[in-house]
Design a protein around this motif. Structure first.
Motif, PDB file in Angstrom:
ATOM      1  N   ASP A   1       0.737  -1.299  -0.095  1.00  0.00           N
ATOM      2  CA  ASP A   1      -0.328  -0.506   0.245  1.00  0.00           C
ATOM      3  C   ASP A   1       1.118   1.282   0.196  1.00  0.00           C
ATOM      4  O   ASP A   1       1.254   1.294   0.879  1.00  0.00           O
ATOM      5  CB  ASP A   1      -1.403   0.624   0.720  1.00  0.00           C
ATOM      6  CG  ASP A   1      -2.129   1.158   1.235  1.00  0.00           C
ATOM      7  OD1 ASP A   1      -3.056   0.917   0.154  1.00  0.00           O
ATOM      8  OD2 ASP A   1      -2.099   2.223   1.457  1.00  0.00           O
ATOM      9  N   TYR A   2       0.351   1.771  -1.140  1.00  0.00           N
ATOM     10  CA  TYR A   2       1.820   3.740  -1.218  1.00  0.00           C
ATOM     11  C   TYR A   2       1.039   4.671  -1.082  1.00  0.00           C
ATOM     12  O   TYR A   2       1.418   5.317  -1.723  1.00  0.00           O
ATOM     13  CB  TYR A   2       1.961   3.226  -2.373  1.00  0.00           C
ATOM     14  CG  TYR A   2       3.286   2.043  -2.591  1.00  0.00           C
ATOM     15  CD1 TYR A   2       4.235   2.021  -1.901  1.00  0.00           C
ATOM     16  CD2 TYR A   2       2.896   0.276  -3.446  1.00  0.00           C
ATOM     17  CE1 TYR A   2       5.372   1.294  -2.021  1.00  0.00           C
ATOM     18  CE2 TYR A   2       3.971  -0.384  -3.184  1.00  0.00           C
ATOM     19  CZ  TYR A   2       4.995  -0.386  -2.806  1.00  0.00           C
ATOM     20  OH  TYR A   2       5.873  -0.812  -2.525  1.00  0.00           O
ATOM     21  N   ALA A   3      -0.322   4.709  -0.396  1.00  0.00           N
ATOM     22  CA  ALA A   3      -0.911   5.833   0.087  1.00  0.00           C
ATOM     23  C   ALA A   3      -0.258   7.137   0.858  1.00  0.00           C
ATOM     24  O   ALA A   3      -0.007   7.901  -0.009  1.00  0.00           O
ATOM     25  CB  ALA A   3      -2.626   5.659   0.305  1.00  0.00           C
ATOM     26  N   ALA A   4       0.293   6.562   1.042  1.00  0.00           N
ATOM     27  CA  ALA A   4       1.535   7.773   2.564  1.00  0.00           C
ATOM     28  C   ALA A   4       2.458   7.860   1.649  1.00  0.00           C
ATOM     29  O   ALA A   4       2.763   9.890   1.244  1.00  0.00           O
ATOM     30  CB  ALA A   4       2.223   6.988   3.672  1.00  0.00           C
ATOM     31  N   GLU A   5       2.727   7.007   0.494  1.00  0.00           N
ATOM     32  CA  GLU A   5       4.283   7.704  -0.112  1.00  0.00           C
ATOM     33  C   GLU A   5       3.519   8.519  -1.273  1.00  0.00           C
ATOM     34  O   GLU A   5       4.190   9.564  -1.749  1.00  0.00           O
ATOM     35  CB  GLU A   5       5.074   6.029  -0.371  1.00  0.00           C
ATOM     36  CG  GLU A   5       6.058   6.105   0.112  1.00  0.00           C
ATOM     37  CD  GLU A   5       5.223   5.234   1.018  1.00  0.00           C
ATOM     38  OE1 GLU A   5       3.655   4.608   0.773  1.00  0.00           O
ATOM     39  OE2 GLU A   5       5.556   4.316   2.243  1.00  0.00           O
TER      40      GLU A   5
ATOM     41  N   MET B   1       4.235  12.555  -2.309  1.00  0.00           N
ATOM     42  CA  MET B   1       4.968  12.694  -4.230  1.00  0.00           C
ATOM     43  C   MET B   1       3.836  14.395  -3.901  1.00  0.00           C
ATOM     44  O   MET B   1       4.504  15.607  -4.359  1.00  0.00           O
ATOM     45  CB  MET B   1       4.798  11.374  -4.536  1.00  0.00           C
ATOM     46  CG  MET B   1       5.370  10.896  -4.902  1.00  0.00           C
ATOM     47  SD  MET B   1       4.766   9.496  -6.014  1.00  0.00           S
ATOM     48  CE  MET B   1       5.820   7.804  -4.855  1.00  0.00           C
ATOM     49  N   ARG B   2       2.532  14.458  -3.993  1.00  0.00           N
ATOM     50  CA  ARG B   2       1.918  15.255  -3.877  1.00  0.00           C
ATOM     51  C   ARG B   2       2.176  16.312  -3.328  1.00  0.00           C
ATOM     52  O   ARG B   2       1.912  18.059  -3.886  1.00  0.00           O
ATOM     53  CB  ARG B   2       0.388  15.311  -3.661  1.00  0.00           C
ATOM     54  CG  ARG B   2      -0.952  15.202  -4.087  1.00  0.00           C
ATOM     55  CD  ARG B   2      -2.186  15.635  -3.315  1.00  0.00           C
ATOM     56  NE  ARG B   2      -2.588  14.500  -2.951  1.00  0.00           N
ATOM     57  CZ  ARG B   2      -3.463  13.600  -3.741  1.00  0.00           C
ATOM     58  NH1 ARG B   2      -4.337  14.112  -5.261  1.00  0.00           N
ATOM     59  NH2 ARG B   2      -3.490  12.277  -3.569  1.00  0.00           N
ATOM     60  N   ALA B   3       2.807  15.899  -2.032  1.00  0.00           N
ATOM     61  CA  ALA B   3       2.680  17.140  -1.093  1.00  0.00           C
ATOM     62  C   ALA B   3       4.686  18.177  -2.200  1.00  0.00           C
ATOM     63  O   ALA B   3       4.696  19.478  -1.558  1.00  0.00           O
ATOM     64  CB  ALA B   3       2.985  17.358   0.030  1.00  0.00           C
ATOM     65  N   SER B   4       5.087  17.314  -2.541  1.00  0.00           N
ATOM     66  CA  SER B   4       6.562  17.995  -2.703  1.00  0.00           C
ATOM     67  C   SER B   4       6.630  18.680  -3.984  1.00  0.00           C
ATOM     68  O   SER B   4       5.182  18.740  -4.489  1.00  0.00           O
ATOM     69  CB  SER B   4       7.287  16.220  -2.655  1.00  0.00           C
ATOM     70  OG  SER B   4       7.374  16.182  -4.332  1.00  0.00           O
ATOM     71  N   ASP B   5       7.283  19.180  -3.691  1.00  0.00           N
ATOM     72  CA  ASP B   5       7.088  19.942  -5.064  1.00  0.00           C
ATOM     73  C   ASP B   5       8.643  20.180  -5.998  1.00  0.00           C
ATOM     74  O   ASP B   5       9.122  20.181  -6.929  1.00  0.00           O
ATOM     75  CB  ASP B   5       8.241  21.985  -4.046  1.00  0.00           C
ATOM     76  CG  ASP B   5       9.698  21.625  -4.198  1.00  0.00           C
ATOM     77  OD1 ASP B   5      10.241  20.170  -3.927  1.00  0.00           O
ATOM     78  OD2 ASP B   5       9.846  22.604  -3.763  1.00  0.00           O
ATOM     79  N   ALA B   6       8.416  18.602  -6.049  1.00  0.00           N
ATOM     80  CA  ALA B   6       9.461  17.527  -7.555  1.00  0.00           C
ATOM     81  C   ALA B   6       8.465  17.338  -8.552  1.00  0.00           C
ATOM     82  O   ALA B   6       7.266  17.911  -8.462  1.00  0.00           O
ATOM     83  CB  ALA B   6       8.932  16.013  -7.073  1.00  0.00           C
TER      84      ALA B   6
ATOM     85  N   SER C   1      -4.697   8.357  -7.710  1.00  0.00           N
ATOM     86  CA  SER C   1      -4.228   9.188  -7.569  1.00  0.00           C
ATOM     87  C   SER C   1      -5.012  10.926  -7.234  1.00  0.00           C
ATOM     88  O   SER C   1      -4.568  11.773  -6.639  1.00  0.00           O
ATOM     89  CB  SER C   1      -2.920   8.780  -6.454  1.00  0.00           C
ATOM     90  OG  SER C   1      -2.014   9.861  -7.440  1.00  0.00           O
ATOM     91  N   GLY C   2      -4.656  10.841  -8.316  1.00  0.00           N
ATOM     92  CA  GLY C   2      -4.599  12.564  -9.464  1.00  0.00           C
ATOM     93  C   GLY C   2      -3.286  12.763  -9.123  1.00  0.00           C
ATOM     94  O   GLY C   2      -3.290  14.006  -9.721  1.00  0.00           O
ATOM     95  N   VAL C   3      -2.049  12.198  -8.615  1.00  0.00           N
ATOM     96  CA  VAL C   3      -0.904  13.332  -8.763  1.00  0.00           C
ATOM     97  C   VAL C   3      -0.466  12.521 -10.469  1.00  0.00           C
ATOM     98  O   VAL C   3      -1.230  11.205 -10.804  1.00  0.00           O
ATOM     99  CB  VAL C   3      -0.269  12.027  -7.687  1.00  0.00           C
ATOM    100  CG1 VAL C   3       1.266  13.699  -7.920  1.00  0.00           C
ATOM    101  CG2 VAL C   3      -0.433  12.350  -6.797  1.00  0.00           C
ATOM    102  N   ASP C   4      -0.421  14.057 -11.392  1.00  0.00           N
ATOM    103  CA  ASP C   4       0.368  13.478 -12.223  1.00  0.00           C
ATOM    104  C   ASP C   4       1.660  14.159 -13.370  1.00  0.00           C
ATOM    105  O   ASP C   4       1.712  14.695 -14.048  1.00  0.00           O
ATOM    106  CB  ASP C   4      -1.137  14.140 -13.564  1.00  0.00           C
ATOM    107  CG  ASP C   4      -1.301  15.016 -13.587  1.00  0.00           C
ATOM    108  OD1 ASP C   4      -0.721  15.673 -12.178  1.00  0.00           O
ATOM    109  OD2 ASP C   4      -2.141  16.231 -14.657  1.00  0.00           O
TER     110      ASP C   4
END
Lengths: 393, 305, 328
Positions: free
Chosen positions: A206-210, A214-219, A241-244
């Motif tokens: 489960d990678y929800a936390a990671e 990623m979403r919160a980072s400025d990468a 996750s909606g992170v793209d």
């Protein structure tokens, strides 16, 4: 001649009766003892079995196509356990009297078997695992690697990230030596900065936390190394996750063994390897055709590596007798075979000097997902450990 | 770490906990009623996931796949209970551990024999894809929210089943006094088969739900099984309430541990080493939690001696 | 049906006869297999003391097995690289001497068992099974992610460690060492079982209340048994590492804990030679079933299941007459 064991496994595949029959005929036609005996020791049970099955199938196909009746293969399972691998290797060396060992998928198993095999005067030819320990100071004249040094695909991913224009990368891998090496390899060629570095638990699902991190980072891009089920889980969860942010990674999470299980979640992702199924050369095309015909599926890089390993051994067998270790070693070093990946030669540490490709996951018209070769990521790449290796030839 | 991220991680921990609860509920129910340690519970989870993947691949309907997972796991549960498990109720835990360990070997390889060595495809249904914006601006996966809801619904359902229905009354009676309930004329072997099937169905359902966002492969059950054992031991074996509390505690500890520990360590160590050490410690954290709980409460949080 | 004592002698003879025959026939691998069986038997004898005599079902004995293995791995790798373990106020060097390694393995796994036992013995029944499992997992994950000694890659030791006067790389001589240790430990455990300590331990297993009422400190008694048990399994771990010339975190995995338990149940719980027979049979099954099919785990599972369901008391229980002083 193919031993009973190998015959049984090939038949068990149920994939190609024709292949099994032809192997059977070879065994009948050649009654006397084989000139060269290969121990194929790989993972055939449990979770990692898919990779071992592909290596074995690719390898057996190459030996069969070589038409060399003097090559005998025994196949055994290592259960993905180092102590079993050592035990079976001892058995192959001490009671089956094999000349060459090959087949191991996982680095930790290779590290258990290869040093003791070479110490007993046998050849070990790795079709997959390429740990740094065996490429640098710990290199050995009887140890060859036909796949890559482990860092290679990660270095290629670093170069690809540069081309993709990633400036700040979020990088993660499971917390074990191969994962730690992956991040080191990536950072070696990546020119941007690392926004955040994360180690997950080996086998984590489960990678929800990671993904939240990623979403919160400025990468502006993500590099990851997550072989097998870990990669499947991450890709499915990331896609939803909606992170793209763009993803890049070595081929292990995008390979033909797991692409059907990931599906659309992997579409369009760039990944790096020494080969892709649509690589534009005759050897590769012929290999993909014959593999599909024999086993009814698209070959993975593991199958390709197994196939090239078979080609290498067959090529050396035509030039020298394995009982004359020096001559046989020289024949192996020549690497006089047409690799499915195009140009191929060995460096001084007997690891490949080769191109790494950027591959892209696409969906074919019939719905299957496949990797297509995009461009060369790193040309004629040699691993960085070669300079520490004392071998000189 | 920002507050928003922290809240999101707490939600993630909660969601992980609920996933564990689905698995742990059946395990703790079976132990509570029959006194059986079932290591093969992970295999039933795997069977659920494979059945769902097969049916989803054939029909394209996720709901049908979920139903298939429930039915397949329940059927296998009944078969295993009637052929093997019921011979183990009177045996000591040692025999139960070994026999169900043997079942794992059989189930895993039989699944590989049936479905092949490669992972299967199972995707979340289109209606549950994507994310929703929660109050406070947190973007959260709709499917994960659904899992939380299903988990809580299962918890409520089990609570009602056990405290309000006739079957539940028998289950409670069976937990308290196995001899007595038989003497009262309840067909104990039917009751046991039903409870085992219910536990199996729950494992199968959670396998299918989780399989949609993870990897459907042979061996997927064992890591979860160990986590589920940690959960029910912390909560007190046999207690559904304890399983819920234990699951959420484990989910939060694991999620917050693996995100916060590396940060904590980087405040006094250099970057890469801090991540390695922090993650190493985080992977041991739930076992430390479990040992800690047992040292202070040797029968778990809600367990009775 | 024969007497258990006679059966035990037959077992020992077989255990020597197989490698002796293999030596004559020049089949070194059979000797390696026999050595493996002897080492697993030793690990089982260790667990059997806690599990059989004491009724302490530890599902985490892999922790001591791994500890013994790493004691060997760490000492030998430092000796191999001529790199001292600790170089400060005083100097600790690595070593490749087997007796020294054994002492370190026994002491370190005994200390570990003391720590884990002291905490775990506060619980009982299923909780005890699970908390020992949890401690095992803790060490497994620690060993995987701790980079200093190879992490998941483990440690390769290129040359087997030395024993004065013997060539340990010769399979038959290494077998001899392991076999001698097994015999000594069996003798020790037999004496222990018949001593007041062993009788009290077994008594507390049969009836804890009665043991308490006659004034036995059950906790302390069990803790001592647990520590000895862990130390023996640790010694087996050191030998196992030397057999493979390799250690890795898989030695800590719960599958190893399960396997050690299987040896005992196959052979016969609380029987002195139970783990010896169990380990030998398990190795034979693994060896011969593995050649049958890719899916040989199905057969192994079915055989184990059949054993548990229909052969209570294990192989020795089936073959030998009941002896009164044995519990189980």
């Amino acid at each position: 001649m193919i031993s009973k064991n190998a015959k049984r496994t090939v038949k068990a595949l149920g994939a190609a009766t024709a292949l099994a029959l032809s192997l059977g005929q070879v065994a009948v036609a050649d009654g006397h003892a084989g000139k060269l005996k290969v121990g194929m020791l790989t993972t055939l049970t449990g979770g990692g079995a898919g990779l071992g099955v592909d290596i074995r199938d690719g390898f057996l196909l190459a030996i069969e196509q070589s038409g060399n009746a003097g090559i005998e293969v025994v196949v055994e399972d290592d259960q993905r356990k180092p102590d079993i691998a050592v035990q079976v290797a001892d058995k192959m060396i001490q009671s089956e009297k094999v000349d060459i060992l090959t087949g191991i998928v996982f680095s930790n198993l290779a590290l258990a078997v290869a040093p003791s095999a070479t110490a007993q005067g046998k050849f070990y030819i790795s079709p997959n695992a390429g740990p740094a320990q065996l490429a640098g100071r710990g290199c050995h004249e009887n140890y060859f690697n036909v796949a890559w040094q482990n860092d290679g695909p990660h270095e290629a991913a670093g170069a690809t990230a540069n081309k993709m224009g990633i400036k700040k990368a979020f990088i993660w891998a499971p917390n074990y030596p191969a994962g730690q090496d992956a991040l080191t390899g990536f950072k070696r060629t990546f020119e941007g900065e690392v926004a955040q570095e994360v180690f997950t638990k080996l086998g984590q699902t489960d990678y929800a936390a990671e993904i939240a991190q990623m979403r919160a980072s400025d990468a502006d891009g993500i590099f990851f190394f997550a072989p097998g089920g870990m990669g499947i889980s991450f890709l499915k969860q990331y896609a939803d996750s909606g992170v793209d942010l763009p993803l890049v990674g070595p081929a292990f999470s995008f390979d033909q063994t797991i692409l059907p299980a990931v599906g659309a979640a992997a579409e369009g992702v760039l990944n790096t390897a020494q080969w892709a199924p649509d690589l534009d050369n005759d050897a590769s095309r012929a290999f993909v055709e014959s593999f599909k015909e024999a086993y009814g599926r698209i070959p993975s890089i593991y199958a390709q590596q197994g196939f090239d390993t078979g080609l290498l051994i067959a090529s050396a067998a035509t030039k020298a007798d394995v009982k004359d270790a020096d001559a046989f070693r020289a024949a192996l070093r020549e690497a006089d075979f047409t690799s499915t990946r195009g140009d191929f030669k060995f460096g001084n540490n007997q690891h490949p000097i080769q191109d790494f490709w950027v591959r892209k996951v696409i969906q074919l018209d019939d719905g299957t997902f496949i990797n297509t070769a995009v461009e060369v990521a790193l040309e004629d790449r040699q691993d960085v450990y070669a300079t520490e290796c004392a071998l000189d030839w | 770490m920002s507050t928003i991220l922290l809240i999101e991680q707490i939600l993630n921990g909660l969601q992980f906990g609920v996933m564990l609860f689905l698995m742990a509920a059946g395990l703790t129910l079976i132990f509570g009623v029959m006194g059986l340690i079932n290591l093969a519970h992970g295999s039933l989870y795997m069977i659920g996931a494979f059945a769902a993947a097969a049916v989803a691949g054939w029909s394209g309907n996720f709901l049908l796949a979920l139903i298939a997972s429930l039915i397949a796991a329940a059927i296998f549960g009944v078969i295993v209970e009637m052929t093997v498990i019921r011979r183990l109720y009177k045996r000591d835990h040692l025999d139960q551990v070994l026999a169900t360990f043997a079942l794992i070997l059989i189930f895993s390889e039989a699944t590989r024999w049936t479905f092949g060595s490669f992972p299967l495809f199972l995707d979340i249904p289109a209606v549950l894809k994507g994310t929703v914006i929660l109050p406070g601006g947190i973007e959260y996966s709709l499917y994960r929210l659904t899992i939380i809801l299903i988990g809580l619904a299962v918890a409520l359902g089990l609570y009602l089943l056990i405290s309000k229905t006739r079957v539940g009354m028998r289950i409670r009676a069976g937990e308290n006094d196995r001899e007595m309930i038989g003497a009262l004329g309840v067909d104990i072997s039917v009751l046991y088969t039903m409870v085992f099937a219910l536990g199996a169905a729950l494992a199968g359902l959670s396998g299918a739900l989780v399989g949609a966002i993870q990897s459907v492969e042979v061996g997927m059950g064992e890591p979860v099984l160990i986590l589920a054992f940690v959960v029910i031991v912390i909560g007190g074996i046999g207690s559904i309430r304890g399983a819920l509390a234990g699951a959420i505690l484990v989910g939060l500890t694991d999620t917050l541990g693996r995100t916060l520990l590396p940060v904590l360590f980087s405040s006094f160590m250099d970057g890469s080493a801090a991540t390695t050490v922090g993650s190493a410690l985080a992977s041991m954290l739930i076992y430390i939690l479990m040992a800690g709980v047992l040292i202070f409460k040797p029968t778990g949080l809600f367990g009775s001696a | 049906m024969i007497r258990e004592g006679t059966l035990n002698i037959v077992i020992l003879c077989l255990l020597v006869a197989v490698p002796a025959y293999a030596y004559v026939m020049n089949e070194p691998f059979t000797i390696t297999l026999a050595t493996r069986a002897v080492i697993f038997a030793l690990a089982g004898v260790g667990l059997n003391l806690a599990l059989g005599q004491g009724g302490l079902v530890s599902f985490g004995h892999a922790a001591y097995f791994g500890m013994g293995g790493y004691a060997m791995g760490i000492l030998a790798s430092h000796a191999q690289n001529y790199d001292p373990i600790f170089d400060g106020a005083f100097l600790i060097e690595g070593t490749n001497s087997m007796p020294v390694i054994w002492v370190v393995a026994v002491v370190s796994s005994a200390l570990l068992a003391l720590l884990i036992g002291a905490l775990s013995l506060r619980t009982s029944g299923v909780y005890f099974i699970m908390v020992t499992l949890a401690f095992g997992q803790m060490f497994y994950y620690f060993a995987i992610s701790w980079p200093a000694y190879g992490g998941e890659d483990g440690l390769s030791i290129y040359v087997r460690n030395q024993f004065p006067g013997l060539n340990t790389l010769d399979p038959i001589q290494f077998f001899g060492i392991c076999f001698a240790i097994l015999c000594l430990v069996l003798l020790f455990v037999d004496r222990l079982n018949k001593s007041p300590f062993g009788l009290a331990l077994n008594g507390a297993h049969q009836n804890e209340e009665r043991a308490r009422t006659v004034g036995i400190n059950v906790y302390k008694l069990r803790l001592v048994a647990f520590v000895i048990s862990g130390a023996i399994t640790g010694l087996a771990g050191a030998l196992f590492a030397d057999l493979n010339r390799f250690v890795s975190p898989t030695m800590f995995s719960w599958a190893i804990s399960g396997e050690i338990m299987i040896f005992i149940i196959l052979g016969g719980v609380a029987r002195l030679f139970g783990p010896v027979v169990g380990a030998a049979v398990y190795i034979l099954l693994e060896h011969f079933l593995g050649g049958l099919s890719d899916y040989w785990f199905i057969y192994l599972g079915a055989i184990l299941l059949g054993m548990v369901l229909f052969a209570k008391g294990g192989i020795i229980g089936k073959l030998a007459k009941k002896e009164t002083h044995h519990g189980g």
